[in-house]
Design a protein around this motif. Structure first.
Motif, PDB file in Angstrom:
ATOM      1  N   GLU A   1       0.819  -1.190   0.000  1.00  0.00           N
ATOM      2  CA  GLU A   1       0.000   0.000   0.000  1.00  0.00           C
ATOM      3  C   GLU A   1       0.864   1.254   0.000  1.00  0.00           C
ATOM      4  O   GLU A   1       1.982   1.271   0.516  1.00  0.00           O
ATOM      5  N   LYS A   2       0.315   2.311  -0.573  1.00  0.00           N
ATOM      6  CA  LYS A   2       1.039   3.579  -0.613  1.00  0.00           C
ATOM      7  C   LYS A   2       1.085   4.163   0.791  1.00  0.00           C
ATOM      8  O   LYS A   2       0.072   4.233   1.483  1.00  0.00           O
ATOM      9  N   ARG A   3       2.260   4.564   1.235  1.00  0.00           N
ATOM     10  CA  ARG A   3       2.418   5.137   2.553  1.00  0.00           C
ATOM     11  C   ARG A   3       1.999   6.604   2.544  1.00  0.00           C
ATOM     12  O   ARG A   3       2.096   7.301   1.532  1.00  0.00           O
ATOM     13  N   ASP A   4       1.504   7.068   3.688  1.00  0.00           N
ATOM     14  CA  ASP A   4       1.247   8.488   3.836  1.00  0.00           C
ATOM     15  C   ASP A   4       1.875   8.938   5.145  1.00  0.00           C
ATOM     16  O   ASP A   4       2.466   8.163   5.876  1.00  0.00           O
ATOM     17  N   GLY A   5       1.772  10.226   5.423  1.00  0.00           N
ATOM     18  CA  GLY A   5       2.398  10.761   6.623  1.00  0.00           C
ATOM     19  C   GLY A   5       3.598  11.611   6.270  1.00  0.00           C
ATOM     20  O   GLY A   5       4.088  11.597   5.128  1.00  0.00           O
ATOM     21  N   PRO A   6       4.118  12.368   7.225  1.00  0.00           N
ATOM     22  CA  PRO A   6       5.207  13.314   6.940  1.00  0.00           C
ATOM     23  C   PRO A   6       6.495  12.654   6.486  1.00  0.00           C
ATOM     24  O   PRO A   6       7.321  13.310   5.847  1.00  0.00           O
ATOM     25  N   LEU A   7       6.708  11.363   6.811  1.00  0.00           N
ATOM     26  CA  LEU A   7       7.931  10.684   6.394  1.00  0.00           C
ATOM     27  C   LEU A   7       7.713   9.764   5.193  1.00  0.00           C
ATOM     28  O   LEU A   7       8.578   8.948   4.879  1.00  0.00           O
ATOM     29  N   ALA A   8       6.586   9.914   4.524  1.00  0.00           N
ATOM     30  CA  ALA A   8       6.345   9.123   3.314  1.00  0.00           C
ATOM     31  C   ALA A   8       7.464   9.385   2.311  1.00  0.00           C
ATOM     32  O   ALA A   8       7.885  10.520   2.099  1.00  0.00           O
ATOM     33  N   GLY A   9       7.951   8.322   1.696  1.00  0.00           N
ATOM     34  CA  GLY A   9       9.050   8.433   0.751  1.00  0.00           C
ATOM     35  C   GLY A   9      10.394   8.092   1.358  1.00  0.00           C
ATOM     36  O   GLY A   9      11.368   7.892   0.622  1.00  0.00           O
ATOM     37  N   LEU A  10      10.471   8.025   2.682  1.00  0.00           N
ATOM     38  CA  LEU A  10      11.709   7.643   3.357  1.00  0.00           C
ATOM     39  C   LEU A  10      11.746   6.126   3.491  1.00  0.00           C
ATOM     40  O   LEU A  10      10.825   5.517   4.037  1.00  0.00           O
ATOM     41  N   ARG A  11      12.810   5.505   2.995  1.00  0.00           N
ATOM     42  CA  ARG A  11      12.947   4.043   3.044  1.00  0.00           C
ATOM     43  C   ARG A  11      14.044   3.648   4.035  1.00  0.00           C
ATOM     44  O   ARG A  11      15.158   4.170   3.967  1.00  0.00           O
ATOM     45  N   VAL A  12      13.697   2.708   4.924  1.00  0.00           N
ATOM     46  CA  VAL A  12      14.602   2.309   5.987  1.00  0.00           C
ATOM     47  C   VAL A  12      14.669   0.791   6.071  1.00  0.00           C
ATOM     48  O   VAL A  12      13.629   0.118   6.071  1.00  0.00           O
ATOM     49  N   VAL A  13      15.877   0.249   6.143  1.00  0.00           N
ATOM     50  CA  VAL A  13      16.075  -1.176   6.424  1.00  0.00           C
ATOM     51  C   VAL A  13      16.418  -1.298   7.903  1.00  0.00           C
ATOM     52  O   VAL A  13      17.386  -0.698   8.372  1.00  0.00           O
ATOM     53  N   GLU A  14      15.613  -2.069   8.623  1.00  0.00           N
ATOM     54  CA  GLU A  14      15.806  -2.277  10.059  1.00  0.00           C
ATOM     55  C   GLU A  14      16.286  -3.700  10.308  1.00  0.00           C
ATOM     56  O   GLU A  14      15.669  -4.658   9.839  1.00  0.00           O
TER      57      GLU A  14
ATOM     58  N   ALA B   1       8.042   4.412  11.249  1.00  0.00           N
ATOM     59  CA  ALA B   1       6.996   3.784  10.438  1.00  0.00           C
ATOM     60  C   ALA B   1       5.627   4.385  10.725  1.00  0.00           C
ATOM     61  O   ALA B   1       4.816   4.583   9.810  1.00  0.00           O
ATOM     62  N   ASP B   2       5.343   4.669  12.003  1.00  0.00           N
ATOM     63  CA  ASP B   2       4.061   5.296  12.344  1.00  0.00           C
ATOM     64  C   ASP B   2       3.895   6.643  11.661  1.00  0.00           C
ATOM     65  O   ASP B   2       2.769   7.082  11.387  1.00  0.00           O
ATOM     66  N   LEU B   3       4.999   7.321  11.384  1.00  0.00           N
ATOM     67  CA  LEU B   3       4.949   8.634  10.737  1.00  0.00           C
ATOM     68  C   LEU B   3       5.079   8.541   9.220  1.00  0.00           C
ATOM     69  O   LEU B   3       5.253   9.548   8.548  1.00  0.00           O
ATOM     70  N   GLY B   4       4.994   7.325   8.692  1.00  0.00           N
ATOM     71  CA  GLY B   4       4.890   7.166   7.245  1.00  0.00           C
ATOM     72  C   GLY B   4       6.114   6.635   6.546  1.00  0.00           C
ATOM     73  O   GLY B   4       6.069   6.386   5.330  1.00  0.00           O
ATOM     74  N   ALA B   5       7.239   6.461   7.250  1.00  0.00           N
ATOM     75  CA  ALA B   5       8.415   5.895   6.595  1.00  0.00           C
ATOM     76  C   ALA B   5       8.136   4.457   6.170  1.00  0.00           C
ATOM     77  O   ALA B   5       7.418   3.727   6.852  1.00  0.00           O
ATOM     78  N   GLU B   6       8.709   4.050   5.062  1.00  0.00           N
ATOM     79  CA  GLU B   6       8.575   2.675   4.576  1.00  0.00           C
ATOM     80  C   GLU B   6       9.743   1.874   5.158  1.00  0.00           C
ATOM     81  O   GLU B   6      10.867   1.948   4.672  1.00  0.00           O
ATOM     82  N   VAL B   7       9.448   1.148   6.219  1.00  0.00           N
ATOM     83  CA  VAL B   7      10.471   0.383   6.933  1.00  0.00           C
ATOM     84  C   VAL B   7      10.258  -1.098   6.651  1.00  0.00           C
ATOM     85  O   VAL B   7       9.132  -1.599   6.702  1.00  0.00           O
ATOM     86  N   ILE B   8      11.327  -1.798   6.331  1.00  0.00           N
ATOM     87  CA  ILE B   8      11.257  -3.247   6.201  1.00  0.00           C
ATOM     88  C   ILE B   8      12.153  -3.850   7.272  1.00  0.00           C
ATOM     89  O   ILE B   8      13.306  -3.445   7.450  1.00  0.00           O
ATOM     90  N   ARG B   9      11.598  -4.765   8.038  1.00  0.00           N
ATOM     91  CA  ARG B   9      12.290  -5.313   9.204  1.00  0.00           C
ATOM     92  C   ARG B   9      12.902  -6.666   8.859  1.00  0.00           C
ATOM     93  O   ARG B   9      12.199  -7.598   8.488  1.00  0.00           O
ATOM     94  N   ILE B  10      14.208  -6.751   8.986  1.00  0.00           N
ATOM     95  CA  ILE B  10      14.939  -7.977   8.676  1.00  0.00           C
ATOM     96  C   ILE B  10      15.204  -8.731   9.977  1.00  0.00           C
ATOM     97  O   ILE B  10      15.785  -8.189  10.917  1.00  0.00           O
ATOM     98  N   ASP B  11      14.775  -9.980  10.028  1.00  0.00           N
ATOM     99  CA  ASP B  11      15.017 -10.824  11.194  1.00  0.00           C
ATOM    100  C   ASP B  11      15.651 -12.118  10.726  1.00  0.00           C
ATOM    101  O   ASP B  11      15.589 -12.463   9.539  1.00  0.00           O
ATOM    102  N   ARG B  12      16.256 -12.841  11.647  1.00  0.00           N
ATOM    103  CA  ARG B  12      16.831 -14.141  11.318  1.00  0.00           C
ATOM    104  C   ARG B  12      15.726 -15.187  11.277  1.00  0.00           C
ATOM    105  O   ARG B  12      14.667 -14.997  11.889  1.00  0.00           O
ATOM    106  N   PRO B  13      15.912 -16.294  10.566  1.00  0.00           N
ATOM    107  CA  PRO B  13      14.893 -17.343  10.521  1.00  0.00           C
ATOM    108  C   PRO B  13      14.534 -17.818  11.931  1.00  0.00           C
ATOM    109  O   PRO B  13      15.414 -18.102  12.742  1.00  0.00           O
ATOM    110  N   GLY B  14      13.242 -17.832  12.222  1.00  0.00           N
ATOM    111  CA  GLY B  14      12.792 -18.239  13.541  1.00  0.00           C
ATOM    112  C   GLY B  14      12.713 -17.115  14.534  1.00  0.00           C
ATOM    113  O   GLY B  14      12.171 -17.269  15.629  1.00  0.00           O
TER     114      GLY B  14
END
Length: 392
Positions: A2-15, A30-43
């Protein structure tokens, strides 16, 4: 995606998932609209103790809301290659491992800046990236002890037995990480050069004590527990009421103290007119005796709408239903869990929880499509065990 909205829309972050300050910082973004993708280890990230059901704990974690989870095997070359491609399309990266851990994965600042020269590479630790303690383990209380902040919460010559990890992890760690990340992104937009942000709890907590340092330099703040702003004066402390509940009195300014004393019927007592610190114990004892005669809510009602600075000490459940908090929407119920709504409000509007904690706890490899990774490649990586399968 989905398209992000909020003041930080357009900011991409790898966590890179961790515990404490990193997920909280990422949640705020993320709550303020940044597009954050969260990387975790398997499990998932290791549980904090053998008696904890980590799968249930992760599903309930408010920290993880508003951004998708992707489980990646970083020990596999294909997993590292995938993350490198995500980094190359990002404005920022945030991680909270010990110094050197990301370098050993081949994902340190040098490698990532080669992929994304404008990247804000944010590193969140307790002790900092260098110095004689950088490689040591520690937790919130350790860092506050070293920065000198813990002693400021002491009473009767002793530091507190313990404190919730709010001033350290959440403020000195997470909030300084957000400030550093946004500052580095803004600088990169002007210069084209990315930066490494060393956001650590010792530095941050020392900075948070600036007000007390300033007052101390002026001779207005001394040993803990003896000062106007730490309960050392009768007009700025908590009092026990007749029903066993507590009240805050914060009438620092003279005009506010007059309202307080008028309400308590103490305006004509000479001991309150002198304002001599030597009289504080007697003043506090006198006020305590009065507050103990009535329940907390009597005093709250008496001073409501005035500048007497008398308010309740609310338990969390009370805070969630207090009329002032309800009117402003301070809390929200999501996944049957009451939690703080997004903050701060910008342009009169709060941010938005775009994915509930329960939704965000399930691996979603398909979220990679929004980062330019094809569906066929995602399916192959899942089949090879490089990606966690998750839910559609």
């Amino acid at each position: 995606m989905e398209k992000r909205d909020g003041p930080l829309a357009g900011l991409r972050v790898v966590e890179f998932t961790g515990i404490g300050p990193v997920p909280y910082a990422a949640m705020l973004l993320a709550d303020l609209g940044a597009e954050v993708i969260r990387i975790d280890r398997p499990g998932g990230y290791p549980a904090l103790g053998a008696d904890l059901d980590f799968a249930s704990m992760r599903a309930a974690s408010i920290f993880y809301r508003s951004r998708p989870l992707v489980e990646v095997d970083l020990k596999a070359a294909a997993g590292r290659d995938l993350v490198c491609r995500l980094v190359s399309r990002s404005d920022a990266l945030i991680e909270g491992y010990r110094p050197g851990a990301m370098e050993r994965l081949g994902l340190g600042p040098r490698e990532c800046h080669a992929l994304a020269p404008r990247l804000a590479y944010v590193r969140v630790t307790g002790w900092g990236q260098d110095g004689p303690m950088a490689g040591m383990a520690g937790h919130d209380l350790n860092y506050l002890g070293l920065s000198g902040v813990l002693s400021r919460f002491g009473r009767d010559g002793a530091p507190p037995v313990g404190m919730p990890p709010l001033m350290g992890d959440m403020a000195a760690g997470a909030l300084f990480a957000v400030i550093g990340l946004l500052s580095a992104v803004m600088q990169a937009r002007e210069t084209g050069r990315g930066q490494v942000v060393d956001a650590n709890i010792v530095d941050g907590s020392a900075s948070l004590a600036t007000l007390l340092d300033a007052l101390g330099a002026m001779g207005l703040h001394g040993p803990a527990g003896n000062n106007p702003l730490d309960g050392g004066r009768h007009y700025y402390r908590t009092y026990l009421c007749g029903d066993g509940r507590w009240l805050v009195v914060g009438a620092i300014e003279p005009a506010f103290r007059r309202i307080l004393l008028d309400g308590l019927g103490l305006s004509d007592e000479p001991i309150f007119a002198s304002m001599d610190p030597a009289d504080d114990a007697a003043c506090a004892q006198r006020m305590a005796a009065i507050f103990a005669t009535r329940p907390r809510d009597h005093w709250v009602a008496l001073f409501h709408g005035t500048d007497g600075c008398v308010t309740p000490v609310l338990e969390p459940a009370e805070a969630q239903t207090h009329p002032a908090n309800v009117a402003r929407g301070v809390f929200a119920e999501i996944d049957s869990v009451v939690q703080a709504a997004p903050a701060p409000r910008i342009g009169g509007k709060a941010g938005r929880v775009s994915m509930t904690p329960a939704e965000a706890s399930v691996p979603r490899p398909q979220a990679l499509e929004g980062w330019g990774i094809g569906a066929d490649e995602i399916a192959r990586l899942v089949a090879d065990g490089v990606l966690g399968a998750g839910s559609g």
